[in-house]
Design an enzyme around this catalytic site. Structure first.
Site, PDB file in Angstrom:
ATOM      1  N   SER A 218       0.868  -1.192   0.000  1.00 44.56           N
ATOM      2  CA  SER A 218       0.000   0.000   0.000  1.00 44.56           C
ATOM      3  C   SER A 218       0.895   1.229   0.000  1.00 44.56           C
ATOM      4  CB  SER A 218      -0.864  -0.005   1.268  1.00 44.56           C
ATOM      5  OG  SER A 218      -1.450   1.259   1.486  1.00 44.56           O
TER       6      SER A 218
ATOM      7  N   TYR B 209      -2.719  -0.525  10.450  1.00 43.03           N
ATOM      8  CA  TYR B 209      -2.676  -0.856   9.013  1.00 43.03           C
ATOM      9  C   TYR B 209      -1.340  -0.398   8.423  1.00 43.03           C
ATOM     10  CZ  TYR B 209      -4.238  -1.083   4.110  1.00 43.03           C
ATOM     11  OH  TYR B 209      -4.355  -1.384   2.767  1.00 43.03           O
TER      12      TYR B 209
HETATM   13  P1  NAD Z   1     -11.407  -6.112  -0.183  1.00 45.66           P
HETATM   14  O1  NAD Z   1     -11.943  -5.805   1.160  1.00 45.66           O
HETATM   15  O2  NAD Z   1     -12.311  -6.001  -1.367  1.00 45.66           O
HETATM   16  O3  NAD Z   1     -10.720  -7.558  -0.202  1.00 45.66           O
HETATM   17  C1  NAD Z   1      -9.971  -8.075   0.885  1.00 45.66           C
HETATM   18  C2  NAD Z   1     -10.066  -9.566   0.850  1.00 45.66           C
HETATM   19  O4  NAD Z   1      -9.303 -10.135   1.931  1.00 45.66           O
HETATM   20  C3  NAD Z   1     -11.492 -10.094   0.999  1.00 45.66           C
HETATM   21  O5  NAD Z   1     -11.739 -11.051  -0.010  1.00 45.66           O
HETATM   22  C4  NAD Z   1     -11.498 -10.759   2.372  1.00 45.66           C
HETATM   23  O6  NAD Z   1     -12.383 -11.882   2.433  1.00 45.66           O
HETATM   24  C5  NAD Z   1     -10.054 -11.212   2.492  1.00 45.66           C
HETATM   25  N1  NAD Z   1      -9.720 -11.472   3.902  1.00 45.66           N
HETATM   26  C6  NAD Z   1      -9.612 -10.586   4.913  1.00 45.66           C
HETATM   27  N2  NAD Z   1      -9.344 -11.217   6.063  1.00 45.66           N
HETATM   28  C7  NAD Z   1      -9.285 -12.546   5.789  1.00 45.66           C
HETATM   29  C8  NAD Z   1      -9.027 -13.722   6.550  1.00 45.66           C
HETATM   30  N3  NAD Z   1      -8.782 -13.678   7.881  1.00 45.66           N
HETATM   31  N4  NAD Z   1      -9.041 -14.925   5.922  1.00 45.66           N
HETATM   32  C9  NAD Z   1      -9.300 -14.987   4.605  1.00 45.66           C
HETATM   33  N5  NAD Z   1      -9.524 -13.919   3.812  1.00 45.66           N
HETATM   34  C10 NAD Z   1      -9.526 -12.706   4.411  1.00 45.66           C
HETATM   35  O7  NAD Z   1     -10.174  -5.122  -0.362  1.00 45.66           O
HETATM   36  P2  NAD Z   1      -9.137  -4.876  -1.562  1.00 45.66           P
HETATM   37  O8  NAD Z   1      -9.083  -3.403  -1.739  1.00 45.66           O
HETATM   38  O9  NAD Z   1      -9.396  -5.741  -2.717  1.00 45.66           O
HETATM   39  O10 NAD Z   1      -7.766  -5.301  -0.830  1.00 45.66           O
HETATM   40  C11 NAD Z   1      -6.836  -6.223  -1.349  1.00 45.66           C
HETATM   41  C12 NAD Z   1      -5.444  -5.828  -0.880  1.00 45.66           C
HETATM   42  O11 NAD Z   1      -5.090  -4.560  -1.432  1.00 45.66           O
HETATM   43  C13 NAD Z   1      -5.311  -5.677   0.636  1.00 45.66           C
HETATM   44  O12 NAD Z   1      -4.092  -6.252   1.086  1.00 45.66           O
HETATM   45  C14 NAD Z   1      -5.267  -4.164   0.826  1.00 45.66           C
HETATM   46  O13 NAD Z   1      -4.572  -3.802   1.993  1.00 45.66           O
HETATM   47  C15 NAD Z   1      -4.552  -3.745  -0.428  1.00 45.66           C
HETATM   48  N6  NAD Z   1      -4.742  -2.343  -0.781  1.00 45.66           N
HETATM   49  C16 NAD Z   1      -6.004  -1.852  -0.997  1.00 45.66           C
HETATM   50  C17 NAD Z   1      -6.152  -0.506  -1.299  1.00 45.66           C
HETATM   51  C18 NAD Z   1      -7.505   0.117  -1.538  1.00 45.66           C
HETATM   52  O14 NAD Z   1      -7.603   1.337  -1.560  1.00 45.66           O
HETATM   53  N7  NAD Z   1      -8.554  -0.659  -1.741  1.00 45.66           N
HETATM   54  C19 NAD Z   1      -5.030   0.336  -1.387  1.00 45.66           C
HETATM   55  C20 NAD Z   1      -3.767  -0.208  -1.165  1.00 45.66           C
HETATM   56  C21 NAD Z   1      -3.638  -1.538  -0.859  1.00 45.66           C
END
Ligand code: NAD
Length: 242
Positions: A142, A155
């Site tokens: 991130s 985070y």
């Molecule tokens: P999202 O909430 O749509 O997806 C997150 C996924 O992680 C979900 O499918 C959830 O079921 C899974 N998850 C969480 N805890 C879990 C557990 N204990 N066991 C199994 N699965 C679990 O969010 P996203 O935006 O698609 O995030 C994906 C990655 O991208 C993350 O690591 C997030 O930190 C990173 N990220 C997101 C953003 C943003 O702005 N959306 C920015 C930078 C980084």
């Protein structure tokens, strides 16, 4: 271009925005997909259905922070596909809590899923990656692996840790032809950003498909020009601020 047809990728968080887009993009390019973890079966099934339009998909639902489940799931994926070439550490949880209100339980939960899971999942997958001729691990970090946003202290700590382990593990494994990369995005339009940054408008946000294209780039362009990390910011953010 590196041939991706019939290569096998494990992807965590496949029910989420970025994980689903990555799974579909890699499948469209010929890769077989194991979706590891997650308890939202409806979302996991939706991703699996989309992946199966192109390729084979194995779904192994469950809580990734359960280390017994995690190592068992890796064995199950390896047995089903006969190999593992790629690991996408994508699952994560966000936060929107002032520092003083963070409980021990919340700290442990965020650090477990964002930091401990990718660490040990990479370790459990390593014996299979060693047998691949194009092994790669891609960690979805991130912008907060480089910055410190308010209300996101755990985070931020978890993503600093993820980037730190990426650097160290990459240095341990590169001589075995195993590449370990990080992608560090700003605001991506998924369920997560609605929790962590409710102040942001969807206009100008990164789309999950943009991140999927970057994952594909890492895997498909495995040349002598090695890129360790790609940082991506959303349109509305000032350039070079991370
Ligand atoms: P999202 O909430 O749509 O997806 C997150 C996924 O992680 C979900 O499918 C959830 O079921 C899974 N998850 C969480 N805890 C879990 C557990 N204990 N066991 C199994 N699965 C679990 O969010 P996203 O935006 O698609 O995030 C994906 C990655 O991208 C993350 O690591 C997030 O930190 C990173 N990220 C997101 C953003 C943003 O702005 N959306 C920015 C930078 C980084």
């Amino acid at each position: 271009m590196t041939e991706l047809k019939n290569k096998v990728a494990i992807i965590t968080g496949g029910g989420g925005g970025i994980g689903s887009a990555v799974a579909q993009t890699l499948a469209a390019n010929g890769m077989k997909i194991a979706l590891l973890g997650g308890n939202n079966l409806e979302k996991l099934s939706a991703t699996a259905d989309a992946v199966r339009k192109y390729s084979d998909c194995l779904v192994i639902p469950g809580d990734l922070t359960d280390m017994e489940f995690l190592s068992g799931a890796v064995s199950q994926a390896a047995e089903y596909f006969g190999k593992i070439d790629t690991l996408i550490n994508n699952a994560g949880v966000a936060q929107n809590t002032p520092f003083e209100a963070v409980s021990v339980a919340e700290f442990d939960r965020i650090m477990a899923i964002n930091t401990k899971v990718p660490y040990f999942l990479t370790q459990f997958t390593l014996p299979f990656l060693r047998k691949s001729d194009a092994a790669a691990v891609i960690n979805i970090a991130s912008v907060v692996a480089h910055a410190g946003y308010p209300q996101q202290s755990v985070y931020t700590a978890s993503k600093h840790a993820l980037l730190g382990m990426t650097k160290s593990i990459a240095n341990e494994l590169h001589k075995e032809n195993i590449r370990v990369h990080a992608i560090s995005p700003g605001g991506v339009y998924t369920d997560m950003v609605k929790i962590s940054r409710p102040d942001l408008s969807p206009d100008g946000m990164i789309m999950p498909e943009d991140i999927a294209e970057i994952v594909l780039f890492f895997l498909a362009r495995r040349t002598n020009a090695v890129i360790d990390e790609i940082c991506v910011h959303r349109l509305g953010k000032e350039p070079f601020q991370i």
